[in-house]
Design a protein around this motif. Structure first.
Motif, PDB file in Angstrom:
ATOM      1  N   CYS A 240       0.891  -1.237  -0.036  1.00 32.32           N
ATOM      2  CA  CYS A 240      -0.151  -0.148   0.009  1.00 32.32           C
ATOM      3  C   CYS A 240       0.873   1.168   0.069  1.00 32.32           C
ATOM      4  CB  CYS A 240      -0.951   0.143   1.124  1.00 32.32           C
ATOM      5  SG  CYS A 240      -2.156  -1.167   0.915  1.00 32.32           S
ATOM      6  N   PHE A 244       0.449   4.226  -2.991  1.00 31.43           N
ATOM      7  CA  PHE A 244      -0.068   5.562  -2.400  1.00 31.43           C
ATOM      8  C   PHE A 244       1.133   6.701  -2.799  1.00 31.43           C
ATOM      9  CE2 PHE A 244      -2.619   3.411   1.147  1.00 31.43           C
ATOM     10  CZ  PHE A 244      -3.709   3.160   0.437  1.00 31.43           C
ATOM     11  N   LEU A 247       0.355   7.211  -6.376  1.00 32.74           N
ATOM     12  CA  LEU A 247      -0.780   7.901  -6.637  1.00 32.74           C
ATOM     13  C   LEU A 247      -0.942   9.335  -6.056  1.00 32.74           C
ATOM     14  CD1 LEU A 247      -3.234   4.764  -6.169  1.00 32.74           C
ATOM     15  CD2 LEU A 247      -2.288   5.797  -8.379  1.00 32.74           C
ATOM     16  N   THR A 248      -0.104   9.602  -5.460  1.00 36.32           N
ATOM     17  CA  THR A 248      -0.271  11.083  -5.247  1.00 36.32           C
ATOM     18  C   THR A 248      -0.121  11.920  -6.597  1.00 36.32           C
ATOM     19  OG1 THR A 248       2.185  11.472  -4.983  1.00 36.32           O
ATOM     20  CG2 THR A 248       0.961  10.862  -2.871  1.00 36.32           C
ATOM     21  N   PHE A 407      -6.064  12.187  -8.844  1.00 42.34           N
ATOM     22  CA  PHE A 407      -4.966  11.894  -8.040  1.00 42.34           C
ATOM     23  C   PHE A 407      -5.462  12.574  -6.505  1.00 42.34           C
ATOM     24  CE2 PHE A 407      -2.106  12.217 -11.560  1.00 42.34           C
ATOM     25  CZ  PHE A 407      -1.705  10.973 -11.708  1.00 42.34           C
ATOM     26  N   TRP A 410      -7.429   9.681  -4.503  1.00 40.54           N
ATOM     27  CA  TRP A 410      -6.457   8.775  -3.870  1.00 40.54           C
ATOM     28  C   TRP A 410      -5.679   9.296  -2.678  1.00 40.54           C
ATOM     29  CZ3 TRP A 410      -7.119   3.877  -4.398  1.00 40.54           C
ATOM     30  CH2 TRP A 410      -7.702   3.434  -5.197  1.00 40.54           C
ATOM     31  N   GLU A 411      -5.309  10.756  -2.936  1.00 41.96           N
ATOM     32  CA  GLU A 411      -4.509  11.353  -1.727  1.00 41.96           C
ATOM     33  C   GLU A 411      -5.729  11.271  -0.490  1.00 41.96           C
ATOM     34  OE1 GLU A 411      -2.157  14.097  -4.950  1.00 41.96           O
ATOM     35  OE2 GLU A 411      -3.877  14.804  -3.836  1.00 41.96           O
ATOM     36  N   PHE A 413      -8.209   9.175   0.203  1.00 39.66           N
ATOM     37  CA  PHE A 413      -8.181   7.906   0.548  1.00 39.66           C
ATOM     38  C   PHE A 413      -6.841   7.516   1.474  1.00 39.66           C
ATOM     39  CE2 PHE A 413      -7.325   3.267   0.104  1.00 39.66           C
ATOM     40  CZ  PHE A 413      -8.422   2.684   0.232  1.00 39.66           C
ATOM     41  N   MET A 414      -5.602   7.729   0.959  1.00 40.29           N
ATOM     42  CA  MET A 414      -4.443   7.313   1.565  1.00 40.29           C
ATOM     43  C   MET A 414      -4.600   7.945   2.878  1.00 40.29           C
ATOM     44  SD  MET A 414      -1.245   9.002  -0.774  1.00 40.29           S
ATOM     45  CE  MET A 414      -2.177   8.638  -2.274  1.00 40.29           C
TER      46      MET A 414
END
Length: 456
Positions: A240, A244, A247-248, A407, A410-411, A413-414
């Motif tokens: 992960c 992550f 995916l930033t 993006f 995803w930021e 989510f992380m």
């Protein structure tokens, strides 16, 4: 650089300079051959990291760094002397091999050499060196862009300088005590431990290392051991955290920064200036993290950085949606605002996922699976970097301003993931990291010790 594009990617050069082109600014650089040139580095790094895992465990961290330096040197020479696209990509593949070996060994080396209370800051020097490299590369590109016909060769060839520093520098560094003891050189490991700690009072740490190495030597198949339930938390993080980090969107923004700014109509020189500026911000963010990571911890920096990145990406998307159609040139005022927002995004990344995406994985694995675990981290990082790099120009063409919202999702989510699932590792010795997972309210259920207690 136009001379570079004309020699290796003439279709992109023609599209770039054809005013009558039906493509919007978003799509001028959508070329799979150009994307393949960039992303081939990551495929080579992905494959080589498994070999690097073997050399790191069997021959040590120092030898692995030496191999990385040699690979970088060969790649720089091939790229500088390239006569066709095939030679260029082979050179790029050698650079990728260097990335695989360096990313495998250097974070482990720094984590194992550093005292626990300085480990975060010292490990962040890996990210600082990376950001300094990006900054210097942007300066080099700006300077060599003024040299017609062969400036691109000088730009690519100058990569030999840090490659030489890495190769010869690795000849003068100590091997880590952890690696020496794990490979059976206990007395030599203790001598190195005394030297790097600056005191004879290292018996307690030495005994911890001896105990960890006995467990490590009993493991003959570290990759298979990673699948055991007791290592489930570390395995989840090994996948992960690097996913992550990619995916930033930072790699896409940095690698294609000149393309992005030209796509927004900034002009060639203006885009290089903007790239230099964002590179300087990366260096600043890395310096901030070095002095704050061991004071405030990993979780706080990751959460704050995540929030900053989400805000910046969403605002950029809204501005582009409202004021930029893709075919026109941004106004001067809006161009300045977007540049500032991108710099704030880069600062948020550099103070969080930039360095901590490497620091945290290098801390969390016990010695018996550390090389295998780091190999998973590096390979996953490079696999997703390859995927994003290969797809980014097409995504920019298709999503347009929506790429920033992609993006941003995803930021967000992380950031939630870190809040609930990532324990704090500040000030925890590497040999005692297992207790952090045992005491975590969610991951503790996978602990062998806790399972045995429940049975009793």
């Amino acid at each position: 650089m136009d001379d570079f594009l004309l020699k290796f990617f003439p279709n992109v050069y023609i599209k770039k300079h054809t005013k009558e082109s039906t493509d919007s600014h978003y799509c001028k650089y959508d070329n799979q051959k150009l994307a393949a040139f960039t992303s081939s580095l990551y495929i080579a790094g992905l494959v080589s990291t498994f070999g690097a895992s073997y050399t790191t465990r069997i021959y040590g961290r120092r030898i692995t760094i030496l191999i990385a330096g040699a690979s970088f040197l060969i790649g720089a020479a091939l790229n500088a002397g390239a006569v066709d696209i095939y030679m260029l990509i082979i050179g790029r593949l050698m650079l990728g091999m260097g990335v695989g070996f360096a990313n495998q060994a250097v974070p482990l080396y720094l984590s194992e050499m550093a005292p626990s209370h300085w480990r975060g800051g010292l490990n962040m020097t890996f990210q600082l060196a990376t950001t300094l490299g990006i900054f210097v590369a942007n300066l080099v590109n700006y300077g060599t862009n003024q040299i017609k016909s062969w400036g691109w060769r000088l730009s690519l060839g100058l990569a030999a300088i840090p490659a030489l520093l890495m190769f010869f520098g690795s000849l003068f560094i100590y091997e880590t005590p952890n690696s020496l003891i794990e490979r059976g050189y206990s007395e030599k490991g203790k001598q190195v431990l005394v030297k790097i700690r600056g005191t004879q009072n290292v018996q307690a740490e030495f005994m911890d290392l001896m105990e960890a190495s006995q467990v490590a030597r009993a493991v003959t198949h570290p990759f298979a051991n990673l699948l055991q339930e007791q290592y489930r938390p570390q395995l989840v993080m090994a996948f992960c955290l690097p996913i992550f980090q990619i995916l930033t969107g930072i790699n896409s923004i940095l690698f294609y920064a000149p393309v992005i700014f030209q796509a927004f109509g900034f002009g060639s020189n203006a885009s290089l200036y903007s790239s230099i500026f964002t590179g300087g911000v990366m260096v600043l963010g890395s310096l901030i993290t070095i002095f704050t990571i061991d004071r405030f911890g990993r979780r706080v920096l990751l959460i704050i950085g995540g929030v900053v990145m989400v805000i910046c990406q969403v605002i950029i998307a809204i501005l582009l949606q409202q004021f930029y159609g893709g075919d026109d040139v941004l106004s001067k005022g809006l161009s300045i605002v977007i540049t500032i927002l991108i710099c704030l995004f880069v600062l948020g990344f550099a103070t969080s996922w930039g360095g901590l995406g490497w620091v945290v994985p290098s801390e969390i694995f016990p010695l018996e699976i550390r090389s295998a675990g780091q190999s998973i981290v590096v390979s996953v990082n490079l696999l997703f970097t390859f995927a994003i790099a290969q797809a980014f120009l097409s995504m920019l063409c298709t999503f347009k301003y929506g790429i920033f919202l992609f993006f941003a999702f995803w930021e967000a989510f992380m950031t939630v993931f870190v809040y609930f699932l990532l324990p704090e590792t500040k000030d925890v010795p590497l040999e005692e990291m297992v207790y952090v997972w045992q005491s975590h309210p969610i991951w503790g259920r996978f602990s062998v010790t806790n399972k045995d207690s429940e049975k009793v």
